[in-house]
Design a protein around this motif. Structure first.
Motif, PDB file in Angstrom:
ATOM      1  N   GLY A 665      -2.364  52.767  18.603  1.00  0.00           N
ATOM      2  CA  GLY A 665      -2.277  53.713  19.718  1.00  0.00           C
ATOM      3  C   GLY A 665      -2.004  55.120  19.217  1.00  0.00           C
ATOM      4  O   GLY A 665      -1.310  55.315  18.225  1.00  0.00           O
ATOM      5  N   GLU A 666      -2.584  56.092  19.879  1.00  0.00           N
ATOM      6  CA  GLU A 666      -2.304  57.487  19.547  1.00  0.00           C
ATOM      7  C   GLU A 666      -1.669  58.121  20.756  1.00  0.00           C
ATOM      8  O   GLU A 666      -2.059  57.832  21.890  1.00  0.00           O
ATOM      9  CB  GLU A 666      -3.605  58.239  19.227  1.00  0.00           C
ATOM     10  N   GLY A 667      -0.682  59.000  20.529  1.00  0.00           N
ATOM     11  CA  GLY A 667      -0.058  59.726  21.636  1.00  0.00           C
ATOM     12  C   GLY A 667       0.520  58.779  22.677  1.00  0.00           C
ATOM     13  O   GLY A 667       0.300  58.967  23.877  1.00  0.00           O
ATOM     14  N   GLY A 668       1.191  57.732  22.210  1.00  0.00           N
ATOM     15  CA  GLY A 668       1.857  56.829  23.154  1.00  0.00           C
ATOM     16  C   GLY A 668       0.934  55.823  23.806  1.00  0.00           C
ATOM     17  O   GLY A 668       1.350  55.007  24.619  1.00  0.00           O
ATOM     18  N   GLU A 669      -0.325  55.853  23.434  1.00  0.00           N
ATOM     19  CA  GLU A 669      -1.301  54.930  24.039  1.00  0.00           C
ATOM     20  C   GLU A 669      -1.071  53.517  23.488  1.00  0.00           C
ATOM     21  O   GLU A 669      -0.725  53.342  22.320  1.00  0.00           O
ATOM     22  CB  GLU A 669      -2.675  55.486  23.669  1.00  0.00           C
ATOM     23  N   ASP A 670      -1.257  52.536  24.362  1.00  0.00           N
ATOM     24  CA  ASP A 670      -1.014  51.153  23.966  1.00  0.00           C
ATOM     25  C   ASP A 670      -2.344  50.525  23.553  1.00  0.00           C
ATOM     26  O   ASP A 670      -3.107  50.070  24.391  1.00  0.00           O
ATOM     27  CB  ASP A 670      -0.395  50.413  25.170  1.00  0.00           C
TER      28      ASP A 670
END
Ligand code: GAL
Length: 691
Positions: A665-670
């Motif tokens: 995940g990037e930037g808090g992405e799951d």
């Protein structure tokens, strides 16, 4: 016909029969001094190897002469393996007859179509129908069964090896005699044979069985039904050898399952495995991936078909490679990740055993450049580290998957052996046709659409599927035609392609316009074929294009929808793709050319929509990832295989990843990331049967 796999699976030696993955290889200790055996078992333990196939090529060691036996070394190997927790799939050793046998009995050697005798010096130099070979082969089978039937390491019997790999078509006098017997069984009388073979053509009428021969080299095209029957006979002759060894093993060692390694792979088609699958206690297969773009799609197709032959039950991947093979023109090593990808794709399609040819790379002999689990470089190598890791994944991450069956898809793709054989012969409207290529083309379209499909032999139960694609089903006996018709009239969606439904089981044309028994169902009629030349391409008015074939179609039913017409060439304006909706809610579609890849995918999308079948994958994964599903009592296991050369992000998938992904995940992405060539396995709650 007996049910497929009546004895089911390995008899694991030590503890319970709790399902677990079998992991191992062909093991050829006779090629090595004893000191190496000790290292072998140490490394097997390190890699988590729990089974080996033993003795495939050891006949000359086991029986050094007609009346002498040497089992001592094999006793030691069996004991050593057992002490180290390695079970044995014991081969009957009959694949490669020893030199003393072929010297004393040159009459066991096969004969080619052009009359040359195949010499010894390689392997599989035996006639499937030689009574002399059979006698010796059954003698060694009996000796092995008597000696090792009670050995605690014995988990399964492995009849011969890749039956038919090199000797399927034998034109010897033994073959001629056995062919006649086979034909008598099939046709009862010479008159029956004359009718089936249409022998009034070219004055081929027979007046006695002794005149009938295998299709040896002739002045021109040999009788096509004779060729088709010889293909059937040749497959049956090897199947009979399988049966003969199996009967001894079942009789002498009743609790031990018997298998043999099929070659469901690429264009290998000479053995009718749809038929052979009924002869083994569990299905086993060998597969060597094509080292080319799209090779993994072919692997998936073959694994899927193997699952179909096993009727959805677990099957045994008996051989594949950790890296290079030695028998193509150029033999590249596998890229990092490729070995595990190949193994897990087989598992995705139902393999409960992952085995390689072979354990230790040979130092001498014809396969010394073939990869193995322990390469020439030894255990300090990338290959061996990858082998150890794959063993861990199977044992630890995927343990709960073992023993589960495949979850049936909603679409089926049929493969028909008679048709495979029939379109490979000479004297056809085109020599460019190939059932495997056409079927694989459709399989790729399913992969592109992200829709699961089960590849099945024509004799399987496919009536329950929402959509059935029957590519190049050229040989269509009345009974199969009635099944297809009943299926579509009963609400199923049938897709037929060019050059299908043309002949009956005797290779006699269904008269009155093509495709005889499917004409009314499809609502069309074809008077003349219009095959395309090599390299020729035909355009359709929906923007698609095709090669190999086209048909001059007359639409005969008012409700038949013409989905595309030919846009150029002599057939311009004529129907090319049709679909006839049927009163029962089903339909019958016809595809008259070999559509180019993306156009076939587009057409399949329309056909699937018409059948109400959608993808189970999120939209961004369709085509980029293959989905295969196995199902147990409490969970489904979703295998996601990356088909691209790029990492693929997996968002919002239901379930829990068991293996094969990294956090990404990037930037808090799951999100989880599936590496290029990666295969990830997810545990997913079982679906609601009502939904
Ligand atoms: C198979 C065979 C093995 C080995 C392997 C090499 O055909 O069963 O014995 O020769 O190929 O790829």
């Amino acid at each position: 016909m007996p049910p497929v796999g009546s004895r089911d699976w390995l008899r694991w030696p030590r503890d319970s029969d709790r399902p677990r993955f079998a992991y191992g290889a062909d093991y050829n200790p006779e090629q090595w001094p004893r000191a190496v055996w000790e290292e072998d078992v140490r490394l097997m333990r390190r890699a988590g190897v729990n089974i080996v196939t033993l003795g495939v090529f050891s006949w000359s060691r086991l029986q050094p002469g007609p009346r002498t036996w040497d089992f001592g070394w094999l006793d030691d190997v069996m004991d050593l393996l057992h002490e180290n927790g390695v079970a044995v799939d014991l081969a009957t050793a009959t694949a490669s007859p020893p030199a003393w046998l072929t010297t004393a009995h040159p009459e066991v050697l096969p004969v080619t179509r052009t009359g040359e005798t195949v010499g010894p010096g390689a392997r599989q130099h035996w006639r499937p129908t030689s009574p002399v070979f059979r006698r010796y082969a059954l003698q060694v089978t009996t000796a092995l069964a008597e000696r090792y039937g009670g050995h605690p390491a014995l988990a399964a019997w492995h009849v011969n090896n890749e039956l038919g790999c090199h000797n399927v078509h034998d034109y010897s006098d033994d073959a001629a005699a056995a062919f006649r017997a086979w034909l008598r069984d099939r046709y009862a009388t010479v008159e029956g044979l004359n009718h089936a073979w249409a022998t009034d053509f070219w004055s081929q009428r027979y007046t006695g069985w002794d005149q009938v021969l295998p299709p040896r080299l002739a002045a021109s095209h040999v009788n096509p039904t004779q060729q088709l029957d010889f293909a059937r006979f040749s497959s049956d002759a090897l199947r009979d050898h399988l049966r003969a060894e199996r009967e001894i093993l079942h009789r002498l060692t009743p609790g031990i399952p018997v298998t043999t390694n099929f070659m469901v792979m690429g264009h290998t088609s000479a053995m009718n495995y749809a038929d052979w699958a009924h002869e083994v206690d569990f299905v086993a297969n060998d597969h060597y991936v094509l080292p080319e773009p799209g090779g993994a799609d072919e692997l998936s197709f073959s694994a899927n078909l193997t699952g179909g032959l096993a009727r959805g039950r677990p099957w045994f991947l008996m051989e594949h490679s950790t890296g290079a093979v030695n028998w193509r023109a150029v033999n590249p090593a596998k890229a990092p990740g490729e070995m595990a990808r190949d193994s897990l794709l087989h598992v995705a399609h139902g393999a409960d055993a992952v085995c390689f040819f072979q354990w230790r790379q040979s130092a001498g002999g014809a396969e010394k450049y073939h990869s193995a689990m322990v390469p020439h470089a030894g255990a300090d190598s990338r290959v061996f580290r990858d082998v150890v890791e794959l063993g861990r994944v199977l044992r630890e991450d995927l343990d709960e998957v073992a023993g589960t069956g495949r979850l049936p898809a909603r679409a089926a793709l049929l493969v028909d052996w008679d048709s495979r054989w029939a379109v490979l012969r000479d004297s056809l409207p085109s020599s460019l046709l190939d059932v495997h290529d056409e079927a694989l083309g459709w399989y790729r379209a399913f992969l592109e659409a992200g829709v699961r499909v089960d590849v099945l032999p024509t004799d399987a139960d496919w009536e329950g599927y929402g959509l059935v694609v029957a590519p190049l089903l050229h040989v269509l006996p009345g009974a199969t035609a009635r099944r297809l018709t009943g299926y579509a009239e009963g609400g199923g969606h049938l897709v037929a392609t060019y050059f299908s439904g043309i002949v009956d089981e005797n290779d006699h044309v269904h008269l009155g316009g093509y495709p005889g028994p499917l004409r009314d169902l499809l609502g069309l009629r074809i008077e003349e074929f219009a095959p395309l030349r090599e390299g020729e391409r035909v355009a359709l008015d929906d923007g698609s294009s095709g090669t190999l074939w086209s048909d001059r179609i007359t639409v005969t039913a008012p409700e038949t929808e013409v989905w595309a017409r030919y846009a150029d060439g002599p057939l311009a304006g004529g129907a090319a793709l049709t679909r006839r909706p049927l009163p029962g809610g089903g339909s019958a579609a016809y595809v008259s050319t070999r559509l180019d890849g993306e156009h076939r995918t587009a057409l399949l999308g329309r056909l699937l929509a018409g059948a109400g079948i959608g993808s189970e994958l999120p939209e961004d994964l369709r085509g980029r990832v293959e989905l295969a599903v196995r199902a147990g009592a409490d969970a489904e296991y979703h295998f996601l295989a990356n088909r691209t050369g790029e990492p693929v992000k997996l968002h919002h998938l239901p379930g829990t990843p068991l293996s094969g992904t990294a956090a990404g995940g990037e930037g808090g992405e799951d999100a989880r990331v599936l590496a290029p060539r990666g295969v990830s396995v997810w545990r997913v709650p079982p679906r609601d049967p009502a939904g």
